[in-house]
Design a protein around this motif. Structure first.
Motif, PDB file in Angstrom:
ATOM      1  N   ASN A   5       0.826  -1.207   0.000  1.00 31.52           N
ATOM      2  CA  ASN A   5       0.000   0.000   0.000  1.00 31.52           C
ATOM      3  C   ASN A   5       0.861   1.259   0.000  1.00 31.52           C
ATOM      4  N   ARG A   6       1.988   1.208   0.717  1.00 29.92           N
ATOM      5  CA  ARG A   6       2.853   2.378   0.809  1.00 29.92           C
ATOM      6  C   ARG A   6       3.455   2.728  -0.545  1.00 29.92           C
ATOM      7  N   ARG A   7       3.848   1.713  -1.307  1.00 33.14           N
ATOM      8  CA  ARG A   7       4.481   2.015  -2.583  1.00 33.14           C
ATOM      9  C   ARG A   7       3.479   2.613  -3.569  1.00 33.14           C
ATOM     10  N   TRP A   8       2.209   2.185  -3.515  1.00 29.50           N
ATOM     11  CA  TRP A   8       1.206   2.799  -4.385  1.00 29.50           C
ATOM     12  C   TRP A   8       0.869   4.219  -3.934  1.00 29.50           C
ATOM     13  N   PHE A   9       0.901   4.444  -2.628  1.00 29.38           N
ATOM     14  CA  PHE A   9       0.681   5.797  -2.100  1.00 29.38           C
ATOM     15  C   PHE A   9       1.790   6.727  -2.573  1.00 29.38           C
ATOM     16  N   TYR A  10       3.041   6.265  -2.440  1.00 31.19           N
ATOM     17  CA  TYR A  10       4.172   7.067  -2.896  1.00 31.19           C
ATOM     18  C   TYR A  10       4.073   7.340  -4.397  1.00 31.19           C
ATOM     19  N   LEU A  11       3.654   6.332  -5.167  1.00 32.33           N
ATOM     20  CA  LEU A  11       3.551   6.475  -6.612  1.00 32.33           C
ATOM     21  C   LEU A  11       2.557   7.572  -6.983  1.00 32.33           C
ATOM     22  N   LEU A  12       1.427   7.612  -6.285  1.00 32.51           N
ATOM     23  CA  LEU A  12       0.401   8.616  -6.575  1.00 32.51           C
ATOM     24  C   LEU A  12       0.879  10.020  -6.212  1.00 32.51           C
ATOM     25  N   ILE A  13       1.457  10.176  -5.022  1.00 29.64           N
ATOM     26  CA  ILE A  13       1.928  11.496  -4.598  1.00 29.64           C
ATOM     27  C   ILE A  13       3.045  11.996  -5.496  1.00 29.64           C
ATOM     28  N   LEU A  14       3.968  11.095  -5.856  1.00 33.37           N
ATOM     29  CA  LEU A  14       5.070  11.491  -6.728  1.00 33.37           C
ATOM     30  C   LEU A  14       4.562  11.931  -8.097  1.00 33.37           C
ATOM     31  N   SER A  15       3.528  11.270  -8.606  1.00 33.82           N
ATOM     32  CA  SER A  15       2.991  11.658  -9.911  1.00 33.82           C
ATOM     33  C   SER A  15       2.404  13.061  -9.866  1.00 33.82           C
ATOM     34  N   LEU A  16       1.737  13.407  -8.767  1.00 28.52           N
ATOM     35  CA  LEU A  16       1.172  14.749  -8.621  1.00 28.52           C
ATOM     36  C   LEU A  16       2.268  15.805  -8.498  1.00 28.52           C
ATOM     37  N   ILE A  17       3.301  15.494  -7.705  1.00 32.88           N
ATOM     38  CA  ILE A  17       4.383  16.457  -7.495  1.00 32.88           C
ATOM     39  C   ILE A  17       5.193  16.644  -8.767  1.00 32.88           C
ATOM     40  N   TRP A  18       5.678  15.537  -9.331  1.00 28.00           N
ATOM     41  CA  TRP A  18       6.540  15.647 -10.513  1.00 28.00           C
ATOM     42  C   TRP A  18       5.761  16.060 -11.753  1.00 28.00           C
ATOM     43  N   GLY A  19       4.477  15.717 -11.813  1.00 31.79           N
ATOM     44  CA  GLY A  19       3.670  16.163 -12.939  1.00 31.79           C
ATOM     45  C   GLY A  19       3.495  17.669 -12.954  1.00 31.79           C
ATOM     46  N   SER A  20       3.598  18.287 -11.783  1.00 36.02           N
ATOM     47  CA  SER A  20       3.489  19.744 -11.670  1.00 36.02           C
ATOM     48  C   SER A  20       4.831  20.441 -11.842  1.00 36.02           C
ATOM     49  N   SER A  21       5.921  19.684 -11.846  1.00 35.01           N
ATOM     50  CA  SER A  21       7.254  20.288 -11.906  1.00 35.01           C
ATOM     51  C   SER A  21       7.514  20.996 -13.229  1.00 35.01           C
ATOM     52  N   TYR A  22       6.952  20.469 -14.312  1.00 33.58           N
ATOM     53  CA  TYR A  22       7.267  21.008 -15.635  1.00 33.58           C
ATOM     54  C   TYR A  22       6.682  22.403 -15.825  1.00 33.58           C
ATOM     55  N   ILE A  23       5.477  22.617 -15.314  1.00 31.63           N
ATOM     56  CA  ILE A  23       4.891  23.954 -15.419  1.00 31.63           C
ATOM     57  C   ILE A  23       5.627  24.923 -14.490  1.00 31.63           C
ATOM     58  N   LYS A 237      12.848   6.145  -1.212  1.00 29.57           N
ATOM     59  CA  LYS A 237      12.147   5.170  -0.380  1.00 29.57           C
ATOM     60  C   LYS A 237      11.374   4.185  -1.242  1.00 29.57           C
ATOM     61  N   LEU A 238      10.750   4.691  -2.304  1.00 27.50           N
ATOM     62  CA  LEU A 238       9.985   3.830  -3.198  1.00 27.50           C
ATOM     63  C   LEU A 238      10.878   2.789  -3.860  1.00 27.50           C
ATOM     64  N   VAL A 239      12.085   3.200  -4.283  1.00 27.96           N
ATOM     65  CA  VAL A 239      13.018   2.255  -4.889  1.00 27.96           C
ATOM     66  C   VAL A 239      13.394   1.162  -3.893  1.00 27.96           C
ATOM     67  N   HIS A 240      13.569   1.552  -2.621  1.00 27.79           N
ATOM     68  CA  HIS A 240      13.967   0.596  -1.590  1.00 27.79           C
ATOM     69  C   HIS A 240      12.896  -0.462  -1.342  1.00 27.79           C
ATOM     70  N   ILE A 241      11.624  -0.070  -1.384  1.00 26.29           N
ATOM     71  CA  ILE A 241      10.565  -1.004  -1.027  1.00 26.29           C
ATOM     72  C   ILE A 241       9.919  -1.657  -2.253  1.00 26.29           C
ATOM     73  N   SER A 242      10.416  -1.328  -3.459  1.00 16.97           N
ATOM     74  CA  SER A 242       9.869  -1.944  -4.667  1.00 16.97           C
ATOM     75  C   SER A 242      11.027  -2.330  -5.579  1.00 16.97           C
ATOM     76  N   SER A 243      10.851  -2.125  -6.873  1.00 15.96           N
ATOM     77  CA  SER A 243      11.903  -2.414  -7.851  1.00 15.96           C
ATOM     78  C   SER A 243      12.185  -1.152  -8.646  1.00 15.96           C
ATOM     79  N   PRO A 244      13.356  -1.094  -9.332  1.00 20.09           N
ATOM     80  CA  PRO A 244      13.630   0.092 -10.149  1.00 20.09           C
ATOM     81  C   PRO A 244      12.551   0.354 -11.192  1.00 20.09           C
TER      82      PRO A 244
END
Length: 293
Positions: A5-23, A237-244
């Motif tokens: 559950n933690r890795r999917w949570f991190y995946l969602l938050i990271l997508s929101l943060i990094w998706g906003s980085s370009y603008i 942290k996501l890399v540590h608890i999942s795969s590259p």
């Protein structure tokens, strides 16, 4: 919360943060040059991480420092400048879509550098994604003749750097805390960034007197805190608890967020570009779906 559950949570938050980085990069470039933006971003991020993460450096052993330094260069220093230069010519939404190539290159980097095998079907996914990237770039050049789409190659190069970084963290830095990696990364690259601050003239009076100086600096501060500091620790942290490959699958959702911000800012996506973006995501899906099987 379980690791799953933690890795999917991190995946969602990271997508929101990094998706906003370009603008945020696009807005920061209004008041700063690419060299100035990248250098200021690195220095501010380093300062923030030292304040909150200095004790975590104890988790870095002496032999690990060479990998932390390499991770800092390929995972932060080089891509930050590449994206800043790229967005002087291409739309932020296009940059966010091209960033989806990271999982595809992660497969190749893992194989050639660390001996991680991949299947024939995964290779098909990679080729589909690369075909989509080519279509996106070609269609973008036709739809936006005033933009130099050779600069899209800088984003592709940045994705190769990110792929290298994901494999380095997983293969060589699994014993180092995520905060330790992030803090060590920016300590390793702050000196070249400081040199570039002076070389680029970021501290000159004409830059500080620009009416766009404070708004652009505000966008860079947001980019540093969320897009660099918070996201960097979460990604490690996501890399540590999942795969590259799973960890860089955040690029599934980044284009959705990036395109959304781009459309709100007046950017346009042609049908051909949309087809190219779709092929990239299909390729990423195939790589991850087959790997999970």
């Amino acid at each position: 919360m379980s690791d799953t559950n933690r890795r999917w949570f991190y995946l969602l938050i990271l997508s929101l943060i990094w998706g906003s980085s370009y603008i945020l990069i696009k807005k920061g470039l209004v008041g700063f040059s690419p060299l100035q933006l990248g250098s200021i971003r690195i220095m501010l991020a380093c300062l923030m991480l030292i304040i909150i993460g200095l004790p975590s450096l104890k988790t870095i052993s002496r032999p690990s420092w060479k990998w932390v330094i390499l991770s800092g260069w390929v995972g932060s220093l080089i891509p930050m400048y590449l994206f800043a230069f790229a967005e002087t010519e291409i739309d932020s939404s296009v940059a966010s879509v091209l960033n989806s190539l990271v999982p595809l290159f992660t497969i190749f980097v893992g194989f050639f550098a660390f001996g991680i095998r991949f299947s024939k079907n995964q290779l098909i996914g990679v080729l589909v994604g690369l075909g989509g990237a080519s279509l996106l770039i070609l269609m973008g050049a036709d739809a936006n003749p005033g933009q130099n789409y050779w600069f899209a190659g800088l984003v592709v190069l940045a994705t190769v750097c990110y792929a290298c970084n994901a494999n380095i963290i997983k293969a060589k830095l699994s014993e180092v805390s995520p905060m330790g990696i992030a803090t060590g990364n920016f300590i390793a690259i702050v000196i070249p960034a400081l040199i570039m601050v002076f070389v680029s003239g970021a501290l000159k009076e004409e830059v500080r007197s620009n009416p766009e100086f404070l708004p652009s600096l505000g966008y860079i501060l947001l980019l540093c805190f969320f897009g660099t500091c918070v996201a960097k620790v979460m990604f490690n942290k996501l890399v540590h608890i999942s795969s590259p490959v799973f960890s860089v699958s955040v690029t599934y959702l980044i284009p959705i967020v990036g395109i959304g911000w781009g459309l709100l800012d007046g950017e346009t996506i042609s049908l051909g570009q949309g087809m190219g973006a779709g092929l990239i995501l299909v390729g990423v899906y195939l790589v991850n779906r087959i790997k999970s099987k």
